[in-house]
Design a protein around this motif. Structure first.
Motif, PDB file in Angstrom:
ATOM      1  N   LYS A   1       0.822  -1.212   0.000  1.00 37.27           N
ATOM      2  CA  LYS A   1       0.000   0.000   0.000  1.00 37.27           C
ATOM      3  C   LYS A   1       0.855   1.260   0.000  1.00 37.27           C
ATOM      4  O   LYS A   1       0.326   2.361  -0.087  1.00 37.27           O
ATOM      5  CB  LYS A   1      -0.921   0.009   1.225  1.00 37.27           C
ATOM      6  CG  LYS A   1      -1.940  -1.108   1.212  1.00 37.27           C
ATOM      7  CD  LYS A   1      -3.031  -0.947   2.254  1.00 37.27           C
ATOM      8  CE  LYS A   1      -2.525  -0.826   3.657  1.00 37.27           C
ATOM      9  NZ  LYS A   1      -3.600  -0.753   4.668  1.00 37.27           N
TER      10      LYS A   1
ATOM     11  N   LEU B   1      -1.565   4.254   0.497  1.00 34.88           N
ATOM     12  CA  LEU B   1      -2.891   4.084  -0.101  1.00 34.88           C
ATOM     13  C   LEU B   1      -3.833   3.417   0.896  1.00 34.88           C
ATOM     14  O   LEU B   1      -3.395   2.729   1.828  1.00 34.88           O
ATOM     15  CB  LEU B   1      -2.780   3.237  -1.368  1.00 34.88           C
ATOM     16  CG  LEU B   1      -1.761   3.711  -2.412  1.00 34.88           C
ATOM     17  CD1 LEU B   1      -1.637   2.691  -3.531  1.00 34.88           C
ATOM     18  CD2 LEU B   1      -2.162   5.069  -2.954  1.00 34.88           C
ATOM     19  N   ASP B   2      -5.132   3.583   0.696  1.00 40.49           N
ATOM     20  CA  ASP B   2      -6.124   2.938   1.559  1.00 40.49           C
ATOM     21  C   ASP B   2      -6.051   1.409   1.434  1.00 40.49           C
ATOM     22  O   ASP B   2      -6.219   0.689   2.405  1.00 40.49           O
ATOM     23  CB  ASP B   2      -7.540   3.418   1.207  1.00 40.49           C
ATOM     24  CG  ASP B   2      -7.726   4.907   1.497  1.00 40.49           C
ATOM     25  OD1 ASP B   2      -7.006   5.429   2.379  1.00 40.49           O
ATOM     26  OD2 ASP B   2      -8.561   5.532   0.825  1.00 40.49           O
ATOM     27  N   GLU B   3      -5.816   0.950   0.219  1.00 42.94           N
ATOM     28  CA  GLU B   3      -5.678  -0.492  -0.035  1.00 42.94           C
ATOM     29  C   GLU B   3      -4.732  -0.699  -1.212  1.00 42.94           C
ATOM     30  O   GLU B   3      -4.547   0.197  -2.038  1.00 42.94           O
ATOM     31  CB  GLU B   3      -7.035  -1.136  -0.323  1.00 42.94           C
ATOM     32  CG  GLU B   3      -7.727  -0.584  -1.546  1.00 42.94           C
ATOM     33  CD  GLU B   3      -9.099  -1.201  -1.762  1.00 42.94           C
ATOM     34  OE1 GLU B   3      -9.451  -1.408  -2.945  1.00 42.94           O
ATOM     35  OE2 GLU B   3      -9.803  -1.474  -0.770  1.00 42.94           O
ATOM     36  N   ALA B   4      -4.119  -1.876  -1.265  1.00 42.35           N
ATOM     37  CA  ALA B   4      -3.196  -2.186  -2.361  1.00 42.35           C
ATOM     38  C   ALA B   4      -3.988  -2.262  -3.669  1.00 42.35           C
ATOM     39  O   ALA B   4      -5.072  -2.855  -3.708  1.00 42.35           O
ATOM     40  CB  ALA B   4      -2.490  -3.504  -2.100  1.00 42.35           C
TER      41      ALA B   4
END
Length: 194
Positions: free
Chosen positions: A71, A114-117
């Motif tokens: 992330k 990032l919030d998610e990968a």
């Protein structure tokens, strides 16, 4: 009764010496025939795993490289002409339609979590670079591939099996010749004793 000359090798020792010589020769040759994936010496240092996904975007003024690790996205911003890090720059990033504000971590280096990968695929990247005297828009693509299976089993090819088979046959022939010589020598000795 005839005596064998002192320099002659006894009949039992010749086949044994030949067998030992064949065995030593076989052991010397086989490591040289090792197949792909078998290393018997020092190898150069290699990467521990697959390379991290990355992108690059450049213009006449700037070059931007982004490296994704899960992330975390690390960005490196340089001047295109000198490849020197850009000092005191502001960077705005759009990754796959999402606006991000990377934080500066030294000269020409930025990070954003990032919030998610991101999912595998091609993701468009747009960056706006602003300095005290210049502003530029850079575009690129982040191409993320699914990881290949590195734990696939080693498959032995027909050449490797043929080498091992030929070696086994050669060893059996050598043992058969030794046994024949030994049994022939015993028959001569028992015939001479009678």
């Amino acid at each position: 009764m005839t005596l064998a000359p002192r320099y002659a090798m006894p009949s039992i020792t010749r086949p044994l010496a030949a067998g030992l010589l064949l065995g030593a020769l076989w052991m010397a040759i086989m490591p040289a025939q090792a197949g792909e994936g078998h290393d018997h010496g020092e190898a150069p240092a290699a990467a521990a795993g697959p390379a991290l996904p990355r992108f690059s975007a450049d213009s006449e003024l700037f070059e931007l490289v982004g490296v994704l690790n899960g992330k975390q996205l690390t960005l490196y911003l340089d001047h295109a002409a000198s490849n020197a890090p850009v000092k005191d720059a502001k960077l705005e990033l759009e990754l796959g339609g999402r606006k991000l504000s990377p934080k500066a971590h030294g000269e020409g280096e930025f990070e954003v979590v990032l919030d998610e990968a991101p999912k595998p695929g091609v993701i468009p990247v747009t960056a706006t670079v602003s300095t005290a005297s210049e502003t530029d828009l850079l575009a690129g693509e982040l191409d993320i591939h699914e990881e290949a299976h590195a734990d696939e089993a080693h498959v032995h090819g027909w050449k490797e099996w043929a080498l091992w088979g030929a070696g086994g046959v050669a060893a059996l022939v050598a043992l058969g010749l030794i046994a024949r010589r030994l049994s022939g020598g015993r028959a001569l000795r028992s015939g001479a004793a009678a």
